[in-house]
Motif scaffolding. Structure first.
Motif, PDB file in Angstrom:
ATOM      1  N   UNK A 196      38.231  44.677  49.179  1.00  0.00           N
ATOM      2  CA  UNK A 196      37.369  43.913  48.270  1.00  0.00           C
ATOM      3  C   UNK A 196      36.992  44.773  47.062  1.00  0.00           C
ATOM      4  N   UNK A 197      36.657  46.031  47.313  1.00  0.00           N
ATOM      5  CA  UNK A 197      36.279  46.895  46.185  1.00  0.00           C
ATOM      6  C   UNK A 197      37.491  47.159  45.293  1.00  0.00           C
ATOM      7  N   UNK A 198      38.677  47.272  45.887  1.00  0.00           N
ATOM      8  CA  UNK A 198      39.895  47.481  45.084  1.00  0.00           C
ATOM      9  C   UNK A 198      40.168  46.250  44.219  1.00  0.00           C
ATOM     10  N   UNK A 199      39.967  45.077  44.796  1.00  0.00           N
ATOM     11  CA  UNK A 199      40.207  43.842  44.028  1.00  0.00           C
ATOM     12  C   UNK A 199      39.249  43.740  42.841  1.00  0.00           C
ATOM     13  N   UNK A 200      38.032  44.252  43.017  1.00  0.00           N
ATOM     14  CA  UNK A 200      37.080  44.233  41.909  1.00  0.00           C
ATOM     15  C   UNK A 200      37.494  45.237  40.824  1.00  0.00           C
ATOM     16  N   UNK A 201      37.978  46.408  41.290  1.00  0.00           N
ATOM     17  CA  UNK A 201      38.361  47.454  40.325  1.00  0.00           C
ATOM     18  C   UNK A 201      39.681  47.119  39.619  1.00  0.00           C
TER      19      UNK A 201
END
Lengths: 309, 84
Positions: free
Chosen positions: B34-39
């Motif tokens: 999820x954090x990678x998708x945001x970044x």
């Protein structure tokens, strides 16, 4: 005054008339009943609890436990629990009157005390920190709660963990501990001096007896505790005593799913529940011997005590 | 108010959906994804595999693409990621 200061005759008379007012933790309740077994149960288990005039004192819950119509007095006698004049449950056999009162009082708190996050879990305290014991039925939760309460831990509740939504503290509700089936003789042999009611058989939960809450737990029933641990007990024949860390996220989800009013509280339930998990250590606990289990809990309390100091 | 409230616990996370009232738990893999998708919203599956492996100090081959795909499906199903 304390309930034990009422004579048996006065208790029966008051119960059948204007009712008996009792303070249990943060709640007050007015109980009415014509049944002698209810009077006996209250005398046996609530002697140390504060009572006041039922006419003058405000009560959060007005409950009644009495037989239904005339015919049922003779034909398979039954008993009804009513709350504010409503009957939320089907009647039960008459000999289950006292357990039904306890179950009904649990229901009153679970369904109405929304200023708390109410989790289905036993909870005990030592050195100011509370151990919350959630677990599915049959896991030995009430047995362990009772044994700890009889071994120097303070009983906060055997069924309902009340998390104050404003402070995050855990408020006591030290009512009688409901013991079922094999845990009844187990606790009798563990603590021969402890008072248990005579077992009532063939209830929906099997055989049920109630353990009188320790006097000190009742005396300190207005003293909240800080959350210290969430521990999932599991009794397993022959198992070694083991305490292993468990996922905090999964622990939160379990508590949310086993809270009576998490959904009702919405986002605030999430806030209160996650703040609770932030404050505690989470463990799975397997045991077969009560003495070893208590020793392990005592070590936890001592470690927390040293850390806090 | 944001639709989702997220609380991180160690590598995992708990999530509250204010729209539905549902509560979910995100595994360590789903939380990182999820954090990678945001970044990096345009990252491919293999990009994600490399980034996840770096976060966990593993080789990319240690993170099966099928696991990444399953975790992304979970994130989409609960509404945390938009369906492509």
């Amino acid at each position: 005054m304390k309930l034990m200061q009422l004579s048996p005759a006065a208790l029966r008379r008051q119960l059948a008339g204007s009712g008996v007012w009792l303070r249990t933790g943060p709640f007050s309740v007015r109980v009415r009943s014509r049944l002698p077994q209810v009077a006996q149960g209250l005398a046996d288990l609530y002697g140390q609890f504060e009572t006041r005039s039922p006419i003058e004192a405000f009560a959060d819950f007005h409950v009644e436990i009495n037989p239904p119509g005339l015919l049922r007095r003779w034909l398979r006698p039954q008993v009804n629990f009513s709350f504010d004049g409503e009957r939320p449950f089907k009647p039960l056999p008459l000999d289950q009157a006292y357990p039904m009162l306890e179950w009904g009082l649990n229901w009153c708190v679970a369904m109405h005390a929304h200023h708390y996050l109410v989790i289905h879990a036993g909870v005990v305290e030592k050195n100011g920190f509370a151990a919350i014991l959630p677990a599915p039925p049959g896991s030995g939760k009430s047995t362990l709660t009772a044994a700890l309460a009889l071994s120097g831990w303070r009983l906060l509740s055997d069924e309902l963990t009340l998390i104050d939504r404003a402070t995050g503290l855990i408020h006591p509700l030290p009512r009688p501990v409901s013991l079922k089936n094999a845990s009844i003789p187990l606790i009798q042999s563990f603590a021969p001096d402890a008072f248990l009611t005579r077992a009532v058989h063939d209830t929906a939960k099997g055989s049920v007896a109630h353990l009188r809450p320790p006097r000190d737990s009742v005396r300190r029933q207005h003293e909240p505790a800080r959350p210290g641990w969430v521990i999932f007990p599991k009794w397993q024949a022959g198992a070694a005593t083991t305490l292993t860390p468990r996922s905090r996220a999964e622990t939160f989800l379990y508590l949310a799913q086993n809270a009576f009013n998490y959904s009702h509280l919405g986002a605030d339930g999430f806030r209160v529940g996650t703040a609770l998990i932030d404050a505690v250590d989470c463990y799975d606990f397997t045991y077969s011997r009560l003495d070893e289990a208590i020793a392990r809990f005592d070590r936890l309390a001592e470690e927390r005590h040293v850390d806090a100091a | 108010m944001a639709r989702f409230q997220i609380k991180h616990f160690d590598d995992e996370a708990a999530l509250f959906d204010t729209a539905s009232g549902d509560t979910h738990v995100l595994s360590a893999l789903a939380t990182v994804l999820y954090s990678i998708c945001l970044e990096a919203p345009t990252a491919t599956l293999t990009d994600m595999q490399a980034r996840v492996a770096a976060r966990f100090a593993l080789a990319p081959a240690d993170i099966p693409l099928a696991d990444i795909d399953d975790a992304l499906t979970h994130l989409r199903r609960i509404g945390l990621l938009a369906t492509p």
